[in-house]
Design a protein around this motif. Structure first.
Motif, PDB file in Angstrom:
ATOM      1  N   TRP A 123     -16.663  14.039 -20.167  1.00 17.25           N
ATOM      2  CA  TRP A 123     -16.549  13.072 -21.257  1.00 17.25           C
ATOM      3  C   TRP A 123     -15.178  13.100 -21.931  1.00 17.25           C
ATOM      4  CZ3 TRP A 123     -19.173   8.885 -21.681  1.00 17.25           C
ATOM      5  CH2 TRP A 123     -20.468   8.823 -21.143  1.00 17.25           C
ATOM      6  N   THR A 124     -14.141  13.355 -21.135  1.00 17.38           N
ATOM      7  CA  THR A 124     -12.771  13.212 -21.618  1.00 17.38           C
ATOM      8  C   THR A 124     -12.258  11.836 -21.206  1.00 17.38           C
ATOM      9  OG1 THR A 124     -12.316  15.584 -21.511  1.00 17.38           O
ATOM     10  CG2 THR A 124     -10.418  14.104 -21.497  1.00 17.38           C
ATOM     11  N   GLN A 125     -11.748  11.099 -22.167  1.00 19.12           N
ATOM     12  CA  GLN A 125     -11.239   9.747 -21.896  1.00 19.12           C
ATOM     13  C   GLN A 125      -9.961   9.835 -21.076  1.00 19.12           C
ATOM     14  OE1 GLN A 125     -11.165   6.894 -25.251  1.00 19.12           O
ATOM     15  NE2 GLN A 125      -9.082   6.419 -24.621  1.00 19.12           N
ATOM     16  N   LEU A 126      -9.975   9.204 -19.900  1.00 19.98           N
ATOM     17  CA  LEU A 126      -8.822   9.204 -19.012  1.00 19.98           C
ATOM     18  C   LEU A 126      -7.988   7.948 -19.155  1.00 19.98           C
ATOM     19  CD1 LEU A 126     -10.565  10.443 -15.727  1.00 19.98           C
ATOM     20  CD2 LEU A 126      -9.375  11.825 -17.450  1.00 19.98           C
ATOM     21  N   ASN A 145     -11.843  13.834 -26.031  1.00 27.48           N
ATOM     22  CA  ASN A 145     -13.149  14.196 -25.489  1.00 27.48           C
ATOM     23  C   ASN A 145     -14.260  13.721 -26.419  1.00 27.48           C
ATOM     24  OD1 ASN A 145     -15.510  16.398 -25.315  1.00 27.48           O
ATOM     25  ND2 ASN A 145     -14.540  16.144 -23.312  1.00 27.48           N
ATOM     26  N   ALA A 146     -15.178  12.915 -25.874  1.00 29.26           N
ATOM     27  CA  ALA A 146     -16.219  12.308 -26.699  1.00 29.26           C
ATOM     28  C   ALA A 146     -17.197  13.339 -27.250  1.00 29.26           C
ATOM     29  CB  ALA A 146     -16.972  11.259 -25.880  1.00 29.26           C
ATOM     30  N   VAL A 147     -17.414  14.441 -26.529  1.00 29.14           N
ATOM     31  CA  VAL A 147     -18.312  15.481 -27.045  1.00 29.14           C
ATOM     32  C   VAL A 147     -17.659  16.178 -28.236  1.00 29.14           C
ATOM     33  CG1 VAL A 147     -19.718  17.469 -26.443  1.00 29.14           C
ATOM     34  CG2 VAL A 147     -19.114  15.802 -24.672  1.00 29.14           C
ATOM     35  N   LEU A 172     -25.294  14.019 -24.931  1.00 27.76           N
ATOM     36  CA  LEU A 172     -23.971  14.491 -24.523  1.00 27.76           C
ATOM     37  C   LEU A 172     -24.007  15.953 -24.085  1.00 27.76           C
ATOM     38  CD1 LEU A 172     -21.689  12.855 -27.248  1.00 27.76           C
ATOM     39  CD2 LEU A 172     -21.675  12.331 -24.805  1.00 27.76           C
ATOM     40  N   VAL A 173     -24.715  16.781 -24.837  1.00 27.87           N
ATOM     41  CA  VAL A 173     -24.794  18.201 -24.481  1.00 27.87           C
ATOM     42  C   VAL A 173     -25.546  18.377 -23.164  1.00 27.87           C
ATOM     43  CG1 VAL A 173     -25.692  20.456 -25.164  1.00 27.87           C
ATOM     44  CG2 VAL A 173     -24.585  18.994 -26.857  1.00 27.87           C
ATOM     45  N   ALA A 174     -26.646  17.660 -22.994  1.00 27.26           N
ATOM     46  CA  ALA A 174     -27.409  17.768 -21.746  1.00 27.26           C
ATOM     47  C   ALA A 174     -26.556  17.340 -20.556  1.00 27.26           C
ATOM     48  CB  ALA A 174     -28.672  16.919 -21.838  1.00 27.26           C
ATOM     49  N   ASP A 175     -25.780  16.281 -20.734  1.00 28.57           N
ATOM     50  CA  ASP A 175     -24.917  15.803 -19.653  1.00 28.57           C
ATOM     51  C   ASP A 175     -23.806  16.812 -19.364  1.00 28.57           C
ATOM     52  OD1 ASP A 175     -24.334  13.833 -17.738  1.00 28.57           O
ATOM     53  OD2 ASP A 175     -22.757  13.001 -19.000  1.00 28.57           O
TER      54      ASP A 175
END
Length: 273
Positions: A123-126, A145-147, A172-175
């Motif tokens: 979940w890091t924006q590239l 990072n969205a988390v 988000l944590v589960a992913d």
């Protein structure tokens, strides 16, 4: 110059401004990107790019090499060569992939009227198109990072109820937990998780015993400082074979939200803040 500098110059010269969504500009000595344009696309200073190309800087960080590879739209083999020339080990099968296929680049180039961003499996924006940046604001550093943002940065534009925020955090944590299992050798990923566990008690609680949720599509209210509140559908799409996620925002046609999104698209740079 060095082999790294020669390769960077070659790859920069072959990428036309139109291919990356930039205006062609005035008279050019070559058809490719200017250093200033590559700087804009990669988020790396033009001076540093000059020093890399001239051999006066020889040890760029993995983050910079990754950003240059994306901006230059290198193939996987070219990207591996760039890492090798920079004296860095390329990401192996145990590390979160960061390569964006040319097809995804082309998709973002064509979806100028739709806010779209590309995230890796952590979940890091590239990459984000201009309308996504105008809608959501521009992030840098850890906030890409969205988390990280979801747990440690309260200053963002999405409006949440306590229930919707908890649901998002759980998913988000589960992913991220599933991602950590797929990429056991990614030291950056595990450092991110360790720092989140250290700084957020709720993240740590969810990491240990949270439910196995998934990131779901949903409707979100974005409080934009320039055009007001927009209620938009948010869909997360998976890119087959690359473990990337596309976050796409759309509005119901004929609504005030669609009008506000169109207004934002017309004046994206001016209305971003």
């Amino acid at each position: 110059t060095t082999a790294l500098g020669t390769a960077l110059r070659h790859w920069r010269d072959r990428v036309s401004p139109q291919a990356v969504g930039l205006p062609p500009g005035g008279r050019r000595r070559a058809a490719g990107l200017r250093r200033e344009e590559l700087s804009q696309l990669a988020g790396v200073s033009a001076d540093y790019i000059t020093r890399l190309e001239q051999g006066r800087a020889a040890h760029p960080s993995p983050h910079i090499v990754e950003a240059l590879a994306r901006a230059l739209r290198l193939t996987p083999d070219e990207r591996a060569l760039l890492f090798d020339l920079a004296g860095l080990a390329d990401r192996g099968p145990g590390r979160v992939p960061g390569h964006i296929p040319p097809s995804v680049h082309r998709m973002l180039d064509r979806l100028t009227g739709t806010p779209v961003a590309v995230f890796d499996a952590a979940w890091t924006q590239l990459l984000a198109n201009p309308l996504y940046v105008a809608l959501m604001g521009e992030w840098e550093g850890q906030d890409l990072n969205a988390v990280w943002r979801g747990f440690l940065n309260p200053h963002h534009r999405v409006r949440h109820t306590p229930e919707s925020r908890r649901s998002l955090q759980e998913s988000l944590v589960a992913d991220l937990r599933r991602t950590a299992g797929r990429y056991p050798d990614d030291t950056h990923l595990h450092s991110l998780i360790a720092e989140l566990r250290r700084r957020s008690g709720f993240f740590d609680e969810l990491w240990v015993s949270g439910p196995p949720g998934t990131h779901q599509a949903g409707r979100k209210i974005i409080d934009h400082p320039g055009v007001g509140a927009l209620t938009l559908d948010c869909d997360v799409l998976s890119v087959a074979g690359s473990d990337l996620r596309l976050m796409v925002y759309t509005a119901d046609p004929g609504t005030e939200d669609a009008d506000r999104l169109a207004l934002l698209a017309m004046g994206a740079p001016a209305l971003a803040n």
